[in-house]
Enzyme design. Structure first.
Site, PDB file in Angstrom:
ATOM      1  N   LYS A  30      -2.929   5.094  -2.793  1.00 43.54           N
ATOM      2  CA  LYS A  30      -4.060   5.060  -2.924  1.00 43.54           C
ATOM      3  C   LYS A  30      -4.747   4.431  -2.316  1.00 43.54           C
ATOM      4  CE  LYS A  30      -4.487   8.535  -6.805  1.00 43.54           C
ATOM      5  NZ  LYS A  30      -5.205   9.549  -6.947  1.00 43.54           N
TER       6      LYS A  30
ATOM      7  N   SER B 262       5.253   9.212  -3.218  1.00 39.34           N
ATOM      8  CA  SER B 262       3.820   8.305  -3.099  1.00 39.34           C
ATOM      9  C   SER B 262       3.539   6.755  -3.618  1.00 39.34           C
ATOM     10  CB  SER B 262       2.830   9.810  -4.633  1.00 39.34           C
ATOM     11  OG  SER B 262       3.231  10.101  -5.242  1.00 39.34           O
TER      12      SER B 262
END
Length: 314
Positions: free
Chosen positions: A38, A289
């Site tokens: 992110k 992720s």
């Protein structure tokens, strides 16, 4: 982004190779700064804000990882950040966000409630809003994960990507289909919160479940309009995985790969480990992720996986 963002490893998993009959490479964004991909999109977006926008500060909503990315990027740029997070956000993510210097407000039971509160704050203060996924600058930043993968593992024929609001999946699809259009891009969602899969396959949205999930980082009720357009145009398929499959994949990564991976980060692993790809892939890339898992939930994770009979069986 190069001075700020790690170029994370993309390594083969011998165990996954043996279990799947494919050469499986893991793109380890759990080793990224702030513990997830992110920070890429957040830094790209914040770097493009004007001085006037920065002076008014930044506000965002997040289930955890976007919050840390925005907080770190804001700290690098010297901009105050206020983050709205759901009340059930893992304590590890809340604490890390505060340690990066952001003000954290816990609001509501879901990302969507936190998002509504953040938008209200933006209207009141005039702060710049940094969306977690439905913004082209965010999507472009996330696309750098796939760009690195294609340099590190140039022979991939499939890339498997976890999806919540769709920023990472959309960015991956854009990068892959421009650079190597023959590579298949597969999105993966938790079956408990599968809005993108529903839209992709034309399912009635009112029938889509929105339930508690161990993959809270991808629990999003409404995917982005921009991300949905990109996903429908460029992604090859979107599939779902169960809570038991996600939990067992968290344990698999810990026991066999010696890595702590959160539920969202394990979702794409689950799709490959439990043979959910709709075709055989000879050389599969998986985006892991994030790694911001609340260690206090490990026993609960094991119980969920045990219900399936898969814990410690690899």
């Amino acid at each position: 982004m190069a001075p700020i963002v790690h170029r994370t490893p993309c390594k083969q998993s011998y165990t996954l190779n043996c279990l799947t009959g494919s050469e499986v490479s893991l793109k380890l964004e759990n080793l990224q700064k702030t513990g997830s991909f992110k920070v890429r999109g957040a830094f790209n977006k914040i770097s493009q804000l004007s001085d006037a926008e920065c002076e008014r500060g930044i506000v965002c909503a997040s289930a955890g990882n976007h919050a840390q990315g925005v907080a770190m990027a804001g700290k690098e740029k010297g901009v105050p950040v206020t983050v709205f997070m759901p009340e059930g956000t893992p304590e590890a993510k809340v604490l890390a966000t505060r340690q990066y210097g952001a003000t954290v407000r816990l609001v509501g039971k879901s990302f969507d409630e936190a998002y509504a509160a953040a938008k209200k704050e933006q209207l009141m203060t005039g702060a710049a809003f940094v969306h977690p996924f439905d913004d082209l600058a965010i999507i472009e930043g996330q696309a750098t994960v796939a760009m690195e993968m294609l340099q590190q593992c140039p022979d991939l024929d499939t890339i498997v990507v976890p999806a919540g609001g769709g920023g990472l999946l959309a960015g991956t699809a854009i990068a892959v289909k421009v650079i190597r259009p023959e590579i298949r891009v597969i999105g993966v969602q938790a079956r408990a919160a599968s809005a993108i899969a529903s839209v992709f396959h034309g399912t009635n949205n009112s029938a889509v479940p929105f339930l508690p999930t161990i993959a809270e980082g991808i629990k999003v009720k409404e995917p982005g309009k921009l991300t949905t357009q990109i996903i429908q145009a460029y992604v090859d398929d979107v599939i779902t995985v169960s809570e038991q499959e996600i939990a067992s994949s968290i344990l698999f990564m810990l026991e066999r790969e010696k890595m702590l991976v959160e539920g969202a980060g394990a979702a794409a692993v689950a799709a490959v480990l439990h043979h959910h790809l709709p075709f055989h892939s000879a050389r599969t890339g998986i985006i892991v992720s994030g790694g911001n898992f609340d260690i206090g939930k490990l026993e609960a994770c094991r119980k969920i996986a045990t219900d399936m009979g898969t814990a410690s069986s690899y």
